[in-house]
Design a protein around this motif. Structure first.
Motif, PDB file in Angstrom:
ATOM      1  N   THR A 181      32.450  38.834  54.519  1.00  0.00           N
ATOM      2  CA  THR A 181      32.870  39.791  53.484  1.00  0.00           C
ATOM      3  C   THR A 181      32.427  41.205  53.810  1.00  0.00           C
ATOM      4  O   THR A 181      33.017  42.170  53.307  1.00  0.00           O
ATOM      5  CB  THR A 181      32.341  39.386  52.096  1.00  0.00           C
ATOM      6  OG1 THR A 181      30.906  39.457  52.079  1.00  0.00           O
ATOM      7  CG2 THR A 181      32.793  37.989  51.719  1.00  0.00           C
ATOM      8  N   ASP A 203      37.680  33.333  41.422  1.00  0.00           N
ATOM      9  CA  ASP A 203      37.901  34.770  41.559  1.00  0.00           C
ATOM     10  C   ASP A 203      37.569  35.250  42.968  1.00  0.00           C
ATOM     11  O   ASP A 203      38.225  36.148  43.499  1.00  0.00           O
ATOM     12  CB  ASP A 203      37.104  35.542  40.517  1.00  0.00           C
ATOM     13  CG  ASP A 203      35.605  35.421  40.695  1.00  0.00           C
ATOM     14  OD1 ASP A 203      35.119  34.311  40.987  1.00  0.00           O
ATOM     15  OD2 ASP A 203      34.902  36.441  40.535  1.00  0.00           O
ATOM     16  N   LYS A 204      36.574  34.626  43.599  1.00  0.00           N
ATOM     17  CA  LYS A 204      36.254  34.981  44.980  1.00  0.00           C
ATOM     18  C   LYS A 204      37.366  34.520  45.920  1.00  0.00           C
ATOM     19  O   LYS A 204      37.726  35.221  46.869  1.00  0.00           O
ATOM     20  CB  LYS A 204      34.919  34.368  45.384  1.00  0.00           C
ATOM     21  CG  LYS A 204      33.731  34.920  44.606  1.00  0.00           C
ATOM     22  CD  LYS A 204      33.529  36.387  44.940  1.00  0.00           C
ATOM     23  CE  LYS A 204      32.278  36.958  44.281  1.00  0.00           C
ATOM     24  NZ  LYS A 204      32.392  37.083  42.827  1.00  0.00           N
ATOM     25  N   GLN A 206      40.526  34.224  45.188  1.00  0.00           N
ATOM     26  CA  GLN A 206      41.652  35.136  44.991  1.00  0.00           C
ATOM     27  C   GLN A 206      41.419  36.464  45.710  1.00  0.00           C
ATOM     28  O   GLN A 206      42.333  37.005  46.353  1.00  0.00           O
ATOM     29  CB  GLN A 206      41.872  35.382  43.504  1.00  0.00           C
ATOM     30  CG  GLN A 206      43.027  36.333  43.208  1.00  0.00           C
ATOM     31  CD  GLN A 206      43.241  36.538  41.718  1.00  0.00           C
ATOM     32  OE1 GLN A 206      42.650  35.860  40.892  1.00  0.00           O
ATOM     33  NE2 GLN A 206      44.080  37.497  41.371  1.00  0.00           N
ATOM     34  N   ARG A 207      40.186  36.959  45.631  1.00  0.00           N
ATOM     35  CA  ARG A 207      39.870  38.226  46.280  1.00  0.00           C
ATOM     36  C   ARG A 207      40.015  38.125  47.797  1.00  0.00           C
ATOM     37  O   ARG A 207      40.531  39.036  48.447  1.00  0.00           O
ATOM     38  CB  ARG A 207      38.454  38.661  45.909  1.00  0.00           C
ATOM     39  CG  ARG A 207      38.105  40.081  46.317  1.00  0.00           C
ATOM     40  CD  ARG A 207      36.751  40.481  45.755  1.00  0.00           C
ATOM     41  NE  ARG A 207      36.718  40.336  44.310  1.00  0.00           N
ATOM     42  CZ  ARG A 207      35.619  40.510  43.573  1.00  0.00           C
ATOM     43  NH1 ARG A 207      34.465  40.794  44.165  1.00  0.00           N
ATOM     44  NH2 ARG A 207      35.662  40.384  42.269  1.00  0.00           N
ATOM     45  N   GLU A 210      43.733  38.071  48.658  1.00  0.00           N
ATOM     46  CA  GLU A 210      44.333  39.396  48.485  1.00  0.00           C
ATOM     47  C   GLU A 210      43.932  40.319  49.632  1.00  0.00           C
ATOM     48  O   GLU A 210      44.755  41.101  50.130  1.00  0.00           O
ATOM     49  CB  GLU A 210      43.911  39.992  47.141  1.00  0.00           C
ATOM     50  CG  GLU A 210      44.540  39.297  45.950  1.00  0.00           C
ATOM     51  CD  GLU A 210      43.976  39.775  44.628  1.00  0.00           C
ATOM     52  OE1 GLU A 210      42.952  40.507  44.651  1.00  0.00           O
ATOM     53  OE2 GLU A 210      44.544  39.424  43.575  1.00  0.00           O
ATOM     54  N   ARG A 211      42.685  40.220  50.061  1.00  0.00           N
ATOM     55  CA  ARG A 211      42.250  41.051  51.182  1.00  0.00           C
ATOM     56  C   ARG A 211      42.958  40.647  52.466  1.00  0.00           C
ATOM     57  O   ARG A 211      43.355  41.506  53.265  1.00  0.00           O
ATOM     58  CB  ARG A 211      40.736  40.961  51.355  1.00  0.00           C
ATOM     59  CG  ARG A 211      40.194  41.972  52.357  1.00  0.00           C
ATOM     60  CD  ARG A 211      38.693  41.893  52.509  1.00  0.00           C
ATOM     61  NE  ARG A 211      38.226  42.872  53.464  1.00  0.00           N
ATOM     62  CZ  ARG A 211      37.016  42.868  54.009  1.00  0.00           C
ATOM     63  NH1 ARG A 211      36.138  41.918  53.687  1.00  0.00           N
ATOM     64  NH2 ARG A 211      36.665  43.800  54.876  1.00  0.00           N
TER      65      ARG A 211
END
Length: 222
Positions: A181, A203-204, A206-207, A210-211
């Motif tokens: 990360t 949520d992690k 998904q992040r 997306e990245r």
């Protein structure tokens, strides 16, 4: 893998100097069994529920040995740098971010906990220690600690055995995840593989996805 819970901490809300925001980072040691449910330990509170607490950050585990490194970096705060200072609930020695993995499931007392994500250090660590740059040091050194979700509620007490009972992602230690990360341009495929890891907080995941998509749509040098 079996260890033991050295200390157990919970805390009520208190104002955090100098601005006085209410926080649950101040913890006190408990010498008796404490119930744990989906939202965490009975009697433990979080000030800003947008970023702390909840089912995916129900219990915070921090390796006690990290305090030695913090004391070496911030010697003017060495006396206060003892287990519990950074707001953790569980304190042990022997397990670190290098040796535990995303998705690990542990039996602690009569509860079943699953490692969901690293702790992301924030400015409150600087204020708690009255030490500028402390949160950045924690982040850069990867001495973040980690959070659990509660798979099965129960009771936890100091001295309880902590036994690893399931490891779905043996190649994804918390340290490996954290380093990825922090990379400037990690491989999108690596991010997508991490996002698919069993037990990672949604949520992690998904992040990360997306990245990965952003990196693919913005190639280096474009």
């Amino acid at each position: 893998m079996i260890s033991h819970l050295d200390q157990l901490f919970i805390g009520a809300l208190r104002p955090l100097p100098p601005e006085g925001q209410m926080t649950g980072i101040y913890k006190s040691p408990i010498d008796r069994p404490v119930g744990v449910g989906a939202e965490g330990l009975v009697g433990d509170f979080q000030g800003d529920r947008r970023v702390h607490g909840g089912s995916e950050k129900a219990v915070h585990h921090y390796p006690a040995e990290h305090y030695t490194r913090l004391a070496q970096r911030f010697p003017h705060r060495a006396v206060m740098l003892q287990p519990g200072t950074l707001g953790e609930n569980l304190s042990t020695r022997g397990w670190t971010e290098e040796t535990v993995c995303i998705g690990d499931v542990f039996r602690v007392g009569s509860a079943l906990l699953q490692l969901s994500q690293p702790r992301s250090p924030c400015w409150k660590i600087d204020h708690r220690l009255d030490a500028e740059g402390a949160s950045l040091f924690v982040a850069h050194e990867g001495i973040t600690g980690w959070y659990y979700r509660v798979r099965e509620g129960g009771a936890i007490a100091p001295g309880d055995a902590i036994e690893l009972v399931e490891r779905p992602n043996p190649d994804l230690s918390v340290a490996t995840y954290w380093r990825a990360t922090l990379e400037h341009r990690p491989e999108p495929a690596k991010l997508r593989a991490m996002a698919a890891a069993a037990g990672l907080a949604p949520d992690k995941a998904q992040r990360l996805a997306e990245r990965a998509a952003w990196l693919e749509s913005h190639p280096a040098g474009s």
